[in-house]
Design a protein around this motif. Structure first.
Motif, PDB file in Angstrom:
ATOM      1  N   ARG A   1      27.260  19.792 -36.672  1.00 11.30           N
ATOM      2  CA  ARG A   1      27.078  21.218 -36.442  1.00 11.30           C
ATOM      3  C   ARG A   1      28.283  21.926 -37.086  1.00 11.30           C
ATOM      4  NH1 ARG A   1      23.565  25.278 -35.193  1.00 11.30           N
ATOM      5  NH2 ARG A   1      24.804  27.019 -34.461  1.00 11.30           N
ATOM      6  N   GLN A   2      29.470  21.458 -36.770  1.00  9.37           N
ATOM      7  CA  GLN A   2      30.653  22.027 -37.386  1.00  9.37           C
ATOM      8  C   GLN A   2      31.519  20.890 -37.895  1.00  9.37           C
ATOM      9  OE1 GLN A   2      33.698  24.031 -34.947  1.00  9.37           O
ATOM     10  NE2 GLN A   2      33.419  25.765 -36.325  1.00  9.37           N
TER      11      GLN A   2
ATOM     12  N   ARG B   1      34.845  20.542 -40.564  1.00  3.28           N
ATOM     13  CA  ARG B   1      35.744  21.150 -41.539  1.00  3.28           C
ATOM     14  C   ARG B   1      36.796  20.147 -41.998  1.00  3.28           C
ATOM     15  NH1 ARG B   1      38.368  26.494 -39.841  1.00  3.28           N
ATOM     16  NH2 ARG B   1      38.341  26.761 -42.103  1.00  3.28           N
TER      17      ARG B   1
ATOM     18  N   ARG C   1      31.729  19.321 -33.989  1.00  2.00           N
ATOM     19  CA  ARG C   1      30.563  19.571 -33.128  1.00  2.00           C
ATOM     20  C   ARG C   1      29.345  18.904 -33.734  1.00  2.00           C
ATOM     21  NH1 ARG C   1      30.349  25.827 -31.881  1.00  2.00           N
ATOM     22  NH2 ARG C   1      28.601  25.199 -30.571  1.00  2.00           N
TER      23      ARG C   1
ATOM     24  N   ARG D   1      24.159  20.293 -44.195  1.00  2.00           N
ATOM     25  CA  ARG D   1      23.552  19.714 -42.998  1.00  2.00           C
ATOM     26  C   ARG D   1      22.047  19.552 -43.182  1.00  2.00           C
ATOM     27  NH1 ARG D   1      25.832  24.137 -38.899  1.00  2.00           N
ATOM     28  NH2 ARG D   1      24.614  25.377 -40.340  1.00  2.00           N
TER      29      ARG D   1
ATOM     30  N   LEU E   1      34.534  27.517 -48.583  1.00  2.00           N
ATOM     31  CA  LEU E   1      35.307  28.392 -47.705  1.00  2.00           C
ATOM     32  C   LEU E   1      35.521  27.705 -46.358  1.00  2.00           C
ATOM     33  CD1 LEU E   1      36.525  31.257 -47.341  1.00  2.00           C
ATOM     34  CD2 LEU E   1      34.302  32.010 -46.518  1.00  2.00           C
ATOM     35  N   ASN E   2      34.477  27.045 -45.885  1.00  2.00           N
ATOM     36  CA  ASN E   2      34.549  26.332 -44.613  1.00  2.00           C
ATOM     37  C   ASN E   2      35.625  25.250 -44.650  1.00  2.00           C
ATOM     38  OD1 ASN E   2      33.646  25.589 -41.976  1.00  2.00           O
ATOM     39  ND2 ASN E   2      32.511  23.887 -42.881  1.00  2.00           N
TER      40      ASN E   2
ATOM     41  N   ASP F   1      27.853  28.067 -36.988  1.00  2.00           N
ATOM     42  CA  ASP F   1      28.919  27.081 -37.159  1.00  2.00           C
ATOM     43  C   ASP F   1      29.070  26.610 -38.597  1.00  2.00           C
ATOM     44  OD1 ASP F   1      30.193  26.891 -34.719  1.00  2.00           O
ATOM     45  OD2 ASP F   1      28.593  25.641 -33.889  1.00  2.00           O
ATOM     46  N   GLU F   2      28.555  27.407 -39.513  1.00  2.00           N
ATOM     47  CA  GLU F   2      28.760  27.061 -40.923  1.00  2.00           C
ATOM     48  C   GLU F   2      30.137  27.499 -41.375  1.00  2.00           C
ATOM     49  OE1 GLU F   2      25.713  27.429 -44.297  1.00  2.00           O
ATOM     50  OE2 GLU F   2      24.839  28.565 -42.656  1.00  2.00           O
ATOM     51  N   LEU F   3      30.680  28.507 -40.702  1.00  2.00           N
ATOM     52  CA  LEU F   3      32.010  29.013 -41.034  1.00  2.00           C
ATOM     53  C   LEU F   3      32.804  29.181 -39.741  1.00  2.00           C
ATOM     54  CD1 LEU F   3      31.307  31.817 -43.694  1.00  2.00           C
ATOM     55  CD2 LEU F   3      32.303  29.561 -44.096  1.00  2.00           C
ATOM     56  N   PRO F   4      34.130  29.096 -39.817  1.00  2.00           N
ATOM     57  CA  PRO F   4      34.948  29.292 -38.625  1.00  2.00           C
ATOM     58  C   PRO F   4      34.999  30.776 -38.246  1.00  2.00           C
ATOM     59  CG  PRO F   4      36.337  28.966 -40.539  1.00  2.00           C
ATOM     60  CD  PRO F   4      34.936  28.750 -41.005  1.00  2.00           C
TER      61      PRO F   4
END
Lengths: 218, 580, 435
Positions: free
Chosen positions: B346-347, B349, B357, B545, C297-298, C320-323
């Motif tokens: 989901r998240q 980075r 997530r 995703r 960017l993420n 939730d693709e980006l902060p």
């Protein structure tokens, strides 16, 4: 039941491999054809069986049980053939191999009857109870016998033997030879055997392919 | 005329007619439909006059020359690299303990679609990718990814590397299938008895015999690498891109006159391929000529000391070859695992090694959406692979009945079968599309199956031919005499005995069908969704995703079929030792 | 509150609008009523009852269209790269299925150019009816190409009841698509404006124009890029730079003059020559598209990205693709804006169904849902003062996303330059940076 070959000849392009063959074999008889390797022995058998490769052409007549068969495709000639290798079907068990030849001959027979025939055949070859065995687990001699049984169960009007003993070792060879000759006698079918080994000839005479005539064993 | 000859004639004529109507004519129409616009003729947009204008415009485009240079460079590098590596690996690993393992891993490796691999691979090697996350931030000291040019590099190296990794298994498979024809063990034994080392024996005796069977796969990879679009978009350079990508861009430009330029570039791409193939043919002839003396030069006497060093170098070679295999397997495994993790994320980075997530949402969503595309893909794949398999068997059965002299005269069929494989897809699909539209056949399942069949057939044929032609047809003859029926013998003897290679060839065909992108795009008219179309659409959006879920599905389908193709014959013949 | 009073109240409040939008003929099935108890829908449902009472020829024509559309299957060809948008289209498809028995199938394409290609092939083959595309998402150059080559159906949007609600006065790009007159050939669907997104955790201050972007990158080398031309977003960035840097801005609304092109664009190239060394990978390669830039960017590969949807950042944060540290900003002199449309091709098989769907996409219900940042966040094409009070209120109640600028912060919308600039800029750019 008998077979008659008249002026049978195989040629590559226009060149004949051997002199024309004229011969007659009666039921239960064995004609041995001898010749050095490469003189066209196997091609002669292929011509009779109808499985000549396309570069070769056959001339002459083949009369089987009073019927001309040279124009028929191989699967309708009613001829059985036995090669040096057993060529048993590896994807079938022993019974499967034997039933394969039996199937076309007696389509009306019940499964039990057909299995009974297979059991009898195996018994006659000293292989009783081998029905479910995998081909790959058999010895060379066993394979050779089953291969012959398979040809015979199809009830051929003529049996062709293409150096069937040459692959077997000395000991087995004698036994298998005897087995083949008895079977031919018992079933009363004509047979033609090609070989380059004089020991393969049980008769006092053989047919010399290069010479184009019958010869006595010296 | 004998029965046999009549049968052969019927076979020959039907094969001729089938291939004429389903392969030759459509392709010729497709080529014409591309060449005419290339020469300025596309009446529907108002271009009625033949002219060189599109060609001139193409050459005047600032990116054309460098783009062609890039494409040629990456094509030659990738094809030669994969070929040399694959041959070296076969030589090193044949009969080694890992050989069986190599053979077994071929199926899964081949089942990985190029696009899925590219998406995963790009994520693994990128500066913000998995490998970097593994050592960040502790070891590398990077809190943010370094600004390094790895993926999409200007020399198309990352593209070439991915192609090499993807094509090695294909070449190994082709080598394996070529090896069934000759007795490699005996050849090597003979060589050894004459004093040759394993490698010398391989290079001087085995490889020259193999090569004639590998020439075609080599050209096929050449053609594929030159014209691949989806892979280049993901891994290739962006400014300029490779020539095939540029052509695809031109075909899709809003300015319709650019389609003429695209058509002329597509025709040029075909010419480039012809030139490349010609070049490699000349190289082959020259090498053969020069090496003839070397081949028969005999064994060079070795001093004892030299033998020692040879032993050492053999150890090094073993190590290197194992490493190479490891790199191929690991990169494929990593790429696919990366996709797997992305599909549940989901998240996620940089520099987190795993998502912060997780979520099933991506999969849930795909479950609703992908049912239609999955069914379509499976249906098209099964149907086209089955048709291609049947056609291959018909052709091969016919060819197997020819004698050596006539066998030459059946080469035209082989040529036709391989035609779609050697032709860059982009060079004739535009024309095919116009033709199907005219016949009201676009967007139909049957047309889709047909166009897939076109590209599946060569692979089915290629993977089956060697084994099929090596079959001892005396079994078939015997079966026919015993059962008094050729047909019965064919079905009950030949087909079961060849079941394993037939099933494998079917699986290869299915995998090829699943991965088709351009044909599905041009023929499906958007009405038939396939998993690959969905994947590329998702990849163009680049939400990793979602792309990951689609890419995994694209991989799973062929994998299932490969697994079945291996296990079903094994299960059927579990008790038949000689069949395994 | 009885349905009747609601109906009357509405009629009193906005008589003109009622008579205009009468033709939304929602069959009132018990099921539909249960599912959609929003006042908005009830209003439109009741209006259709009213429609039966007195019909004008235009209304009758629309009734005929609705009748024809029943049970048709509409193949809607749209860029399928965003699941958010795909979900929205699927939602809309469900609505028209329920309201009008029109089945809409989404055909995902990676590029609208592909669809133009396909139509072209159909035209080449003489297929003037029974085409494979019924409705497509389009704008700009692709629209111009279709218009110039006769790939569009006859003008139709004037017959769509909801078209009267479109804000053609204040949103000129609904009438001029990249300066090409729309001529009722495509129905406005949504608004777009170039915005930039930056990660506030990694960048203290957002740039305010092209020049300050250079300064920002001096301290954050390699953390900005734009997609290589001819990508849509890439072209837009270069156009934006040109607008900010060109001396005589009036040239941009006119066709390019080939002789002067090099001279007037000189400041642009000087700027890009300075910008590229400071960009991601030193400008030696470029991202594939704006979506990939979002991924970058993420991950922190980029600190600044761009988008054509002012709600993009909010939407991506929700997904939730980006902060949540990502913010939106625009340049102080304004940024480029345009409208995206849906068009019916010349040979559409289900043209009636396509029109019904196009009309639905412009309805307050669909536009409201679309503008919700939790759904898609695409700005509406409708004029607030033309809407019913209820609809207007619903729009006003829409919460701004976490990273969305309000209307005043979004600033001035700059019009697209004449479409001939696109080709000229693309080839000049490629000659310099993609050789």
């Amino acid at each position: 039941m008998s077979v008659r070959l008249e002026s049978l000849q195989v040629s590559l392009d226009t060149e004949a491999l051997f002199p024309p063959v004229n011969a007659q074999v009666e039921a239960g008889e064995l004609l041995v054809v001898m010749g050095a390797s490469g003189c066209g022995k196997s091609s002669l058998l292929a011509a009779i069986a109808g499985s000549l490769t396309r570069e070769l052409t056959a001339k002459g007549t083949i009369t089987l049980a009073g019927e001309r068969v040279e124009h028929l495709p191989m699967h309708l000639r009613g001829i059985g053939i036995q090669f040096q290798e057993d060529l048993l079907f590896p994807h079938l068990d022993v019974a499967g191999n034997l039933l394969f030849g039996l199937a076309a001959e007696k389509p009306t027979k019940s499964k039990a009857q057909r299995l009974e025939l297979v059991a009898q055949a195996l018994q006659s070859a000293g292989l009783a109870g081998y029905e479910k065995r995998d081909i790959a687990t058999l010895s060379g001699g066993q394979k050779a016998r089953i291969s012959l049984l398979r040809s015979l169960l199809a009830k051929p009007k003529l049996l062709l033997l293409d150096e069937p003993f040459s692959r077997l070792d000395e000991e087995l060879r004698g036994a298998f030879r005897a087995f083949v000759f008895t079977q031919i006698k018992q079933l009363q079918i004509p047979a033609i055997l090609v070989s380059h080994d004089r020991q393969d000839c049980p008769n006092p005479h053989f047919y010399g392919l290069e010479q184009g005539r019958m010869q006595g064993i010296a | 005329m004998t029965y046999n000859r009549r049968l052969q004639l019927i076979f020959g004529v039907s094969i001729g007619l089938l291939s004429l109507f389903f392969i030759v004519l459509p392709i010729v129409a497709g080529l014409l439909g591309t060449w005419l616009p290339a020469l300025g003729y596309l009446p529907s947009v108002g271009y009625n006059q033949y002219s060189w204008q599109p060609t001139i415009e193409m050459f005047n485009h600032p990116s054309t020359w460098s783009s062609i240079r890039l494409s040629l460079g990456s094509t030659v590098l990738a094809t030669c690299g994969a070929f040399v590596m694959s041959q070296w690996l076969c030589m090193q690993l044949y009969r080694s303990r890992s050989w069986l393992w190599v053979k077994h891993s071929l199926g899964p490796l081949l089942a990985i679609p190029h696009l899925a691999f590219a998406i995963g691979f790009a994520f693994v090697i990128a500066p913000s990718g998995w490998l970097m996350r593994l050592i960040s931030p502790q070891l590398s000291g990077f809190d943010i990814p370094p600004d390094w040019l790895i993926v999409n590099d200007n020399y198309a190296l990352s593209l070439s590397v991915a192609l090499v990794i993807k094509e090695i298994p294909f070449f190994v498979l082709m080598t394996l299938s070529a090896m069934t024809k000759l007795n490699v063990d005996k050849t090597l034994q003979v060589a050894a008895s004459l004093g040759y080392t394993h490698n010398q024996g391989w290079i001087k005796l085995v490889f020259p015999q193999l090569f004639s069977s590998l020439r075609l796969p080599f050209y096929a990879v050449l053609s594929y690498s030159l014209s691949v679009v989806d892979l280049s978009i993901v891994l290739g350079p962006a400014a300029p891109s490779t020539f095939a990508v540029l052509i695809n861009e031109w075909f899709n430009q809003p300015d319709l006159s650019m389609r003429l330029v695209g058509a002329s570039a597509a025709s040029l791409l075909l010419l480039l391929l012809v030139a490349l193939i010609g070049l490699f043919y000349v190289v082959e002839v020259l090498i053969t000529k020069h090496c003839r003396d070397w081949l028969v030069a005999g064994v060079t006497a070795k001093k004892e000391s030299k033998k020692e060093s040879e032993k050492e170098s053999r150890v090094v070679a073993k190590f290197l070859s194992h490493s190479a295999i490891l790199v191929i397997a690991a990169s494929s495994l990593l790429a696919m695992s990366a996709l797997m993790v992305w599909s549940f994320s989901r998240q996620w980075r940089f520099p987190d090694l795993l998502p912060t997530r997780w979520s099933f949402k991506n999969w849930q969503r795909s479950a609703e959406q992908l049912i239609d595309p999955l069914i379509n893909t499976a249906l098209i794949g099964l149907a086209s692979a089955l048709l291609a398999l049947v056609m291959s068997v018909i052709i091969l059965q016919w060819q197997s009945q020819q004698n050596k002299k006539q066998a030459k005269s059946t080469h035209w069929v082989t040529g036709i079968v391989y035609f779609p494989l050697l032709l860059p897809q982009i060079s004739f699909l535009f024309g095919i599309q116009i033709m199907l539209v005219a016949l009201h056949l676009e967007g139909q399942l049957s047309s889709m199956i047909w166009v897939h069949f076109l590209f599946v057939l060569p692979y089915c044929y290629l993977s089956l031919a060697k084994v099929y032609l090596a079959f001892d047809d005396r079994y078939l003859q015997l079966g026919a005499m015993l059962s008094q029926s050729l047909w019965r013998s064919f079905w009950k003897v030949k087909i079961p005995m060849l079941f394993k290679p037939l099933a494998f060839s079917f699986a290869v065909g299915f995998a090829v069908s699943v991965s088709q992108y351009l044909p599905s795009l041009y023929v499906g008219a958007g009405r038939i969704e396939t998993i690959t179309l969905e994947s590329v659409a998702a990849a163009s959006g680049s939400d990793l995703r979602v792309s990951a879920v689609f890419a995994i599905w694209q991989f799973v389908l062929p994998l299932i079929v490969y697994a079945l193709a291996i296990f079903i014959p094994q299960w059927c013949f579990a008790k038949r030792k000689a069949m395994n | 509150m009885s349905l009747f009073t609601l109906f009357c109240a509405n009629k009193k409040m906005n008589k003109k609008q009622v008579s205009r939008s009468v033709a939304i003929p929602t069959p009132i099935t018990p099921k539909a009523k249960k599912r959609y108890l929003k006042p908005l829908l009830l209003v439109s449902s009741l209006l259709s009852v009213n429609a039966l009472a007195n019909t004008t020829p235009a209304q009758q024509a629309w009734q005929d269209t609705l009748e024809q559309a029943k049970n048709q299957t509409v193949y809607f060809n749209a860029w399928g790269g965003s699941e958010t948008i795909n979900d929205y289209i699927r939602w809309a498809a469900k609505q028209v299925k329920q309201q009008h028995q029109v089945t809409v199938k989404l055909v995902k394409v990676s590029d609208a150019g592909n669809v133009v290609s396909k139509l072209l092939a159909e035209k080449s083959a003489g297929r003037t009816s029974d085409g494979s595309v019924d409705l497509m998402w389009v704008n700009g150059e692709n629209f111009k190409a279709m218009k110039d080559n006769g790939l569009l159906a006859k003008a139709y949007t004037q017959n769509l009841p909801n078209y009267t609600l479109v804000d053609t006065e204040n949103k000129p790009s609904t009438l001029y698509d990249f300066t090409t007159p729309v001529d009722n050939l495509e129905a406005p669907w949504g608004m777009a404006q170039l915005v930039f997104m930056y990660d506030a955790d990694r960048l203290d201050k957002a740039p305010t124009d092209m020049t300050s972007l250079l300064g920002t990158l001096e301290n954050a080398k390699g953390r900005f890029s734009y997609p290589a031309l001819p990508n849509f977003h890439g072209t837009t960035f270069v156009k934006q730079a040109l607008i900010e840097l060109i001396e005589d801005k009036s040239l941009l609304s006119k066709p390019v003059v080939a002789e002067d092109f090099a001279k007037v664009t000189e400041p642009l190239w000087q700027y890009l020559d300075k910008l590229h060394p400071l960009m991601w990978r030193s400008g030696r390669t470029f991202p594939k598209n704006a979506q990939q830039m979002k991924n970058l960017l993420n991950d922190g590969e980029l600190f600044i990205s761009l988008s054509f949807n002012p709600n993009d950042a909010s939407n991506a944060i929700i997904n939730d693709e980006l902060p949540s540290s990502v913010k939106t900003y625009v340049h102080k002199g304004g940024t480029l804006g345009n409208t995206h449309f849906v068009a019916v091709p010349f040979n559409a098989k289900a043209a009636a169904g396509a029109k019904v769907f196009a009309n639905f996409l412009m309805s307050p219900q669909a536009q409201l849902h679309k503008a919700d940042p939790n759904v898609w966040g695409d700005p509406t094409v409708l004029a607030m003062d033309k809407l019913s009070a209820v609809d207007k209120a619903s729009f006003a109640q829409l919460k701004l996303g976490p990273a969305t600028l309000n209307a005043s912060e979004l600033g001035k919308v700059l019009l697209e330059p004449h479409s001939s600039w696109v080709r000229a800029l693309e080839s000049a750019w490629q000659a310099r940076y993609a050789k």
